[in-house]
Structure formats: C-alpha cells, structure tokens
Motif scaffolding. Structure first.
Motif, short mmCIF file in Angstrom:
data_model
loop_
_atom_site.label_atom_id
_atom_site.label_comp_id
_atom_site.label_asym_id
_atom_site.label_seq_id
_atom_site.Cartn_x
_atom_site.Cartn_y
_atom_site.Cartn_z
N THR A 142 0.81 -1.22 0.00
CA THR A 142 0.00 0.00 0.00
C THR A 142 0.84 1.28 0.00
N HIS A 143 2.15 1.17 0.07
CA HIS A 143 3.01 2.35 0.13
C HIS A 143 4.10 2.20 -0.93
N LEU A 144 4.67 3.32 -1.34
CA LEU A 144 5.70 3.30 -2.36
C LEU A 144 6.93 2.52 -1.92
N SER A 145 7.22 2.52 -0.63
CA SER A 145 8.39 1.80 -0.14
C SER A 145 8.22 0.28 -0.25
N ASP A 146 7.00 -0.18 -0.46
CA ASP A 146 6.79 -1.61 -0.68
C ASP A 146 7.30 -2.04 -2.04
N TRP A 147 7.39 -1.09 -2.97
CA TRP A 147 7.82 -1.41 -4.33
C TRP A 147 9.27 -1.01 -4.61
N VAL A 148 9.73 0.09 -4.01
CA VAL A 148 11.08 0.60 -4.26
C VAL A 148 11.88 0.44 -2.97
N SER A 149 12.98 -0.30 -3.06
CA SER A 149 13.75 -0.58 -1.85
C SER A 149 14.55 0.63 -1.36
N SER A 150 14.81 1.59 -2.21
CA SER A 150 15.59 2.76 -1.78
C SER A 150 14.73 3.78 -1.03
N MET A 151 13.44 3.65 -1.05
CA MET A 151 12.55 4.56 -0.34
C MET A 151 12.48 4.17 1.13
N ARG A 152 12.33 5.17 1.99
CA ARG A 152 12.19 4.90 3.41
C ARG A 152 10.76 4.51 3.72
N SER A 153 10.60 3.66 4.70
CA SER A 153 9.26 3.24 5.12
C SER A 153 8.55 4.40 5.80
N PRO A 154 7.23 4.43 5.78
CA PRO A 154 6.51 5.52 6.45
C PRO A 154 6.69 5.46 7.96
N VAL A 155 6.56 6.60 8.60
CA VAL A 155 6.70 6.70 10.04
C VAL A 155 5.46 6.07 10.68
N VAL A 156 5.71 5.21 11.65
CA VAL A 156 4.61 4.56 12.37
C VAL A 156 4.05 5.55 13.38
N LEU A 157 2.75 5.77 13.34
CA LEU A 157 2.14 6.77 14.20
C LEU A 157 1.62 6.21 15.51
#
Length: 167
Positions: A142-157
């Motif tokens: 559901t997030h861009l970081s799931d597809w691109v490994s160089s992207m950072r994961s979203p901050v957990v709220l």
C-alpha cells in the motif's frame, strides 16, 4: 511342485439387480444432452428463472469461503495464508469459467448476459473479501516503499504495548 487353482465367480446380473425405488426415473440419470438442450424444453420464462437461480447458487459457497477466511485470523500463519489464497483462486476461476456455466443459447430471446453478470458479481464479493483480508494481514503493498527498496518506510504513528499489572 504345488498346483495353483484358479477361482472363477459367476455373477448373474439379472437375478441380483434390485428394483428401482418408487419415483426413480432412469432417463434422468443417463442424460447425454447438455443443460442448454434440457432447458430448451421449458418455456422461456422458466428457462430465464432457472438461469437466474443458477447465477445466485454460488452465494452460499462464497459466504462459506468468506467465513472461513474470517475465522482463520489475521496473523501470518500458513493456514490463514492458504485460506486467503484459496479465497482468491476459487472466485477467479469461477469468473473465468462463467462462459461454460452460461453458454449462449440458440434462442435469441433468452438473455444469458444478466445471469452471467450476476454470477460474476457474487464471486466478486468473495474476491473483495479476500483483498480486504490480505490487506488486514499486511501483505497488500500500500506504500511506495513496498515497491522501491531505496525509499524509506513511512513513520509509524501508533504502537501497541502490552502490560501486566501486579497487585
């Protein structure tokens, strides 16, 4: 050297055949005609009603499949993953085989399109539940970081923390 004997059993089929039960129609069990030919003997309104009931028939199956997926839980275990994959496979294969379930009839007045669409919508409910289930398990990207490994994961709220109170 020992002699081996061959045994033969004579079976008298006519003498051992049981009588058919009351109301049994042997022609109904050995029907070589397709279902569309058998339906062609009925009036148009009855054939249309039979197609509509055939379209709604898998609703119980889809409901049971959804119940099984719900009962398997949302944890990442082999049983829950296999149940969810089955929740994808069964509706998809039924939708792809819907042309075989609703063949085009020779009668142009008989509408097979609407029952076929209804059949596909019933199975689409199962597909939608499987997508919801796999999203709840965290396996749906559901997030861009799931597809691109160089992207950072979203901050957990938010965080879940367990605590045992001692008294």
């Amino acid at each position: 050297m020992a002699e081996f004997r061959k045994f033969a059993v004579q079976h008298d089929a006519e003498r051992t055949r049981a009588a058919d039960p009351p109301g049994f129609d042997p022609s109904a069990t050995r029907e070589s005609d397709s279902t569309s030919v058998a339906r062609a003997k009925l009036p148009l309104a009855q054939r249309q009603e039979a197609l509509q009931s055939q379209a709604l028939a898998p609703f119980k199956q889809v409901a049971m499949l959804c119940f099984m997926m719900w009962m398997s839980g949302s944890a990442l275990h082999i049983f829950s993953i296999m149940t969810t994959l089955n929740g994808f496979y069964q509706p998809l294969s039924a939708i792809l085989k819907s042309k075989d379930a609703f063949p085009a009839d020779l009668d142009p007045e008989l509408n097979t399109t609407m029952p076929r669409i209804t059949f596909c919508l019933v199975h689409s409910l199962g597909l939608a539940f499987a997508v919801w289930k796999i999203a709840g398990m965290g396996l749906l990207p559901t997030h861009l970081s799931d597809w691109v490994s160089s992207m950072r994961s979203p901050v957990v709220l938010e965080h879940a923390v367990g605590n045992l109170l001692r008294r």
